[in-house]
Design a protein around this motif. Sequence first.
Motif, mmCIF file in Angstrom:
data_model
loop_
_atom_site.group_PDB
_atom_site.id
_atom_site.type_symbol
_atom_site.label_atom_id
_atom_site.label_comp_id
_atom_site.label_asym_id
_atom_site.label_seq_id
_atom_site.Cartn_x
_atom_site.Cartn_y
_atom_site.Cartn_z
ATOM 1 N N GLU A 5 -18.742 -4.033 -9.463
ATOM 2 C CA GLU A 5 -18.568 -5.137 -8.524
ATOM 3 C C GLU A 5 -17.814 -4.688 -7.272
ATOM 4 O O GLU A 5 -18.122 -5.131 -6.163
ATOM 5 C CB GLU A 5 -17.822 -6.290 -9.190
ATOM 6 N N ILE A 6 -16.854 -3.821 -7.431
ATOM 7 C CA ILE A 6 -16.106 -3.302 -6.275
ATOM 8 C C ILE A 6 -17.029 -2.492 -5.382
ATOM 9 O O ILE A 6 -17.029 -2.649 -4.155
ATOM 10 C CB ILE A 6 -14.896 -2.463 -6.754
ATOM 11 N N TRP A 7 -17.825 -1.612 -5.979
ATOM 12 C CA TRP A 7 -18.759 -0.800 -5.185
ATOM 13 C C TRP A 7 -19.829 -1.659 -4.522
ATOM 14 O O TRP A 7 -20.271 -1.372 -3.416
ATOM 15 C CB TRP A 7 -19.403 0.285 -6.036
ATOM 16 N N ARG A 8 -20.247 -2.710 -5.185
ATOM 17 C CA ARG A 8 -21.217 -3.615 -4.586
ATOM 18 C C ARG A 8 -20.613 -4.320 -3.369
ATOM 19 O O ARG A 8 -21.264 -4.471 -2.343
ATOM 20 C CB ARG A 8 -21.671 -4.658 -5.601
ATOM 21 N N GLY A 9 -19.367 -4.734 -3.473
ATOM 22 C CA GLY A 9 -18.693 -5.362 -2.342
ATOM 23 C C GLY A 9 -18.494 -4.405 -1.177
ATOM 24 O O GLY A 9 -18.682 -4.773 -0.021
ATOM 25 N N VAL A 10 -18.124 -3.158 -1.494
ATOM 26 C CA VAL A 10 -17.951 -2.148 -0.445
ATOM 27 C C VAL A 10 -19.285 -1.862 0.242
ATOM 28 O O VAL A 10 -19.356 -1.776 1.472
ATOM 29 C CB VAL A 10 -17.339 -0.860 -1.033
ATOM 30 N N ALA A 11 -20.350 -1.740 -0.527
ATOM 31 C CA ALA A 11 -21.670 -1.479 0.048
ATOM 32 C C ALA A 11 -22.120 -2.644 0.927
ATOM 33 O O ALA A 11 -22.693 -2.436 2.003
ATOM 34 C CB ALA A 11 -22.686 -1.221 -1.053
ATOM 35 N N TYR A 12 -21.872 -3.858 0.491
ATOM 36 C CA TYR A 12 -22.223 -5.037 1.285
ATOM 37 C C TYR A 12 -21.447 -5.055 2.598
ATOM 38 O O TYR A 12 -22.019 -5.313 3.661
ATOM 39 C CB TYR A 12 -21.939 -6.306 0.479
ATOM 40 N N PHE A 13 -20.172 -4.756 2.547
ATOM 41 C CA PHE A 13 -19.333 -4.735 3.744
ATOM 42 C C PHE A 13 -19.791 -3.656 4.719
ATOM 43 O O PHE A 13 -19.927 -3.908 5.922
ATOM 44 C CB PHE A 13 -17.866 -4.514 3.351
ATOM 45 N N VAL A 14 -20.065 -2.464 4.218
ATOM 46 C CA VAL A 14 -20.516 -1.360 5.070
ATOM 47 C C VAL A 14 -21.879 -1.681 5.692
ATOM 48 O O VAL A 14 -22.104 -1.441 6.884
ATOM 49 C CB VAL A 14 -20.562 -0.034 4.278
ATOM 50 N N ALA A 15 -22.783 -2.243 4.918
ATOM 51 C CA ALA A 15 -24.103 -2.597 5.447
ATOM 52 C C ALA A 15 -23.991 -3.676 6.514
ATOM 53 O O ALA A 15 -24.682 -3.620 7.533
ATOM 54 C CB ALA A 15 -25.020 -3.051 4.317
ATOM 55 N N THR A 16 -23.113 -4.643 6.304
ATOM 56 C CA THR A 16 -22.923 -5.703 7.287
ATOM 57 C C THR A 16 -22.367 -5.149 8.590
ATOM 58 O O THR A 16 -22.850 -5.487 9.677
ATOM 59 C CB THR A 16 -21.989 -6.790 6.735
ATOM 60 N N ILE A 17 -21.372 -4.298 8.497
ATOM 61 C CA ILE A 17 -20.790 -3.685 9.700
ATOM 62 C C ILE A 17 -21.836 -2.839 10.418
ATOM 63 O O ILE A 17 -21.966 -2.898 11.648
ATOM 64 C CB ILE A 17 -19.554 -2.838 9.336
ATOM 65 N N PHE A 18 -22.623 -2.064 9.684
ATOM 66 C CA PHE A 18 -23.666 -1.233 10.285
ATOM 67 C C PHE A 18 -24.691 -2.097 11.026
ATOM 68 O O PHE A 18 -25.082 -1.784 12.156
ATOM 69 C CB PHE A 18 -24.357 -0.387 9.213
ATOM 70 N N LEU A 19 -25.139 -3.175 10.414
ATOM 71 C CA LEU A 19 -26.137 -4.031 11.044
ATOM 72 C C LEU A 19 -25.586 -4.737 12.282
ATOM 73 O O LEU A 19 -26.302 -4.914 13.270
ATOM 74 C CB LEU A 19 -26.676 -5.043 10.038
ATOM 75 N N VAL A 20 -24.336 -5.141 12.246
ATOM 76 C CA VAL A 20 -23.726 -5.782 13.418
ATOM 77 C C VAL A 20 -23.618 -4.790 14.571
ATOM 78 O O VAL A 20 -23.960 -5.105 15.712
ATOM 79 C CB VAL A 20 -22.339 -6.369 13.061
ATOM 80 N N VAL A 21 -23.181 -3.566 14.280
ATOM 81 C CA VAL A 21 -23.079 -2.542 15.327
ATOM 82 C C VAL A 21 -24.463 -2.220 15.883
ATOM 83 O O VAL A 21 -24.647 -2.083 17.099
ATOM 84 C CB VAL A 21 -22.380 -1.277 14.783
ATOM 85 N N PHE A 22 -25.457 -2.114 15.014
ATOM 86 C CA PHE A 22 -26.825 -1.835 15.453
ATOM 87 C C PHE A 22 -27.357 -2.957 16.341
ATOM 88 O O PHE A 22 -27.961 -2.708 17.392
ATOM 89 C CB PHE A 22 -27.733 -1.642 14.232
ATOM 90 N N LEU A 23 -27.118 -4.203 15.960
ATOM 91 C CA LEU A 23 -27.589 -5.338 16.739
ATOM 92 C C LEU A 23 -26.942 -5.371 18.122
ATOM 93 O O LEU A 23 -27.625 -5.538 19.133
ATOM 94 C CB LEU A 23 -27.309 -6.649 16.004
ATOM 95 N N TYR A 24 -25.628 -5.218 18.185
ATOM 96 C CA TYR A 24 -24.957 -5.232 19.473
ATOM 97 C C TYR A 24 -25.377 -4.047 20.332
ATOM 98 O O TYR A 24 -25.499 -4.163 21.554
ATOM 99 C CB TYR A 24 -23.436 -5.259 19.296
ATOM 100 N N GLY A 25 -25.604 -2.898 19.737
ATOM 101 C CA GLY A 25 -26.091 -1.742 20.490
ATOM 102 C C GLY A 25 -27.474 -1.978 21.066
ATOM 103 O O GLY A 25 -27.766 -1.607 22.208
ATOM 104 N N TYR A 26 -28.333 -2.607 20.285
ATOM 105 C CA TYR A 26 -29.686 -2.911 20.743
ATOM 106 C C TYR A 26 -29.669 -3.916 21.892
ATOM 107 O O TYR A 26 -30.361 -3.743 22.895
ATOM 108 C CB TYR A 26 -30.511 -3.439 19.580
ATOM 109 N N VAL A 27 -28.853 -4.947 21.765
ATOM 110 C CA VAL A 27 -28.743 -5.951 22.827
ATOM 111 C C VAL A 27 -28.178 -5.319 24.095
ATOM 112 O O VAL A 27 -28.654 -5.580 25.205
ATOM 113 C CB VAL A 27 -27.888 -7.150 22.364
ATOM 114 N N PHE A 28 -27.179 -4.470 23.952
ATOM 115 C CA PHE A 28 -26.610 -3.788 25.114
ATOM 116 C C PHE A 28 -27.643 -2.885 25.769
ATOM 117 O O PHE A 28 -27.721 -2.801 26.998
ATOM 118 C CB PHE A 28 -25.380 -2.976 24.704
ATOM 119 N N ASN A 29 -28.466 -2.199 24.969
ATOM 120 C CA ASN A 29 -29.508 -1.337 25.506
ATOM 121 C C ASN A 29 -30.522 -2.152 26.307
ATOM 122 O O ASN A 29 -30.912 -1.761 27.410
ATOM 123 C CB ASN A 29 -30.205 -0.585 24.376
#
Length: 65
Positions: A5-29
Motif C-alpha cells: 500500500e505504501i508503494w502504491r501510494g508513492v507510485a500514485y504520487f509520482v505519476a500525478t506529479i509527472f503528469l502535472v509537470v508534463f501538462l504544464y510543459g505542454y501548455v507552455f510550449n
Amino acid sequence: MAEVEIWRGVAYFVATIFLVVFLYGYVFNLYSRQKKGIEDYERYGYLALKDSLDDEIIDERRGRK
C-alpha cells in the motif's frame, strides 16, 4: 501487505506529479510557439466552423511537392 500500500501510494504520487509537470510543459510550449509566431493555434479552432468545400483554406500544406 502494508508495504504494498505504501508503494502504491508513492507510485500514485509520482505519476500525478509527472503528469502535472508534463501538462504544464505542454501548455507552455503551445503558448510560447504561438507568441513567437511559429504556429497560430487559434485559427485551427475554425476547422470545425468552416468545414465546407467552398470555404477558404485555413492552412496550406507544407513539405509536399
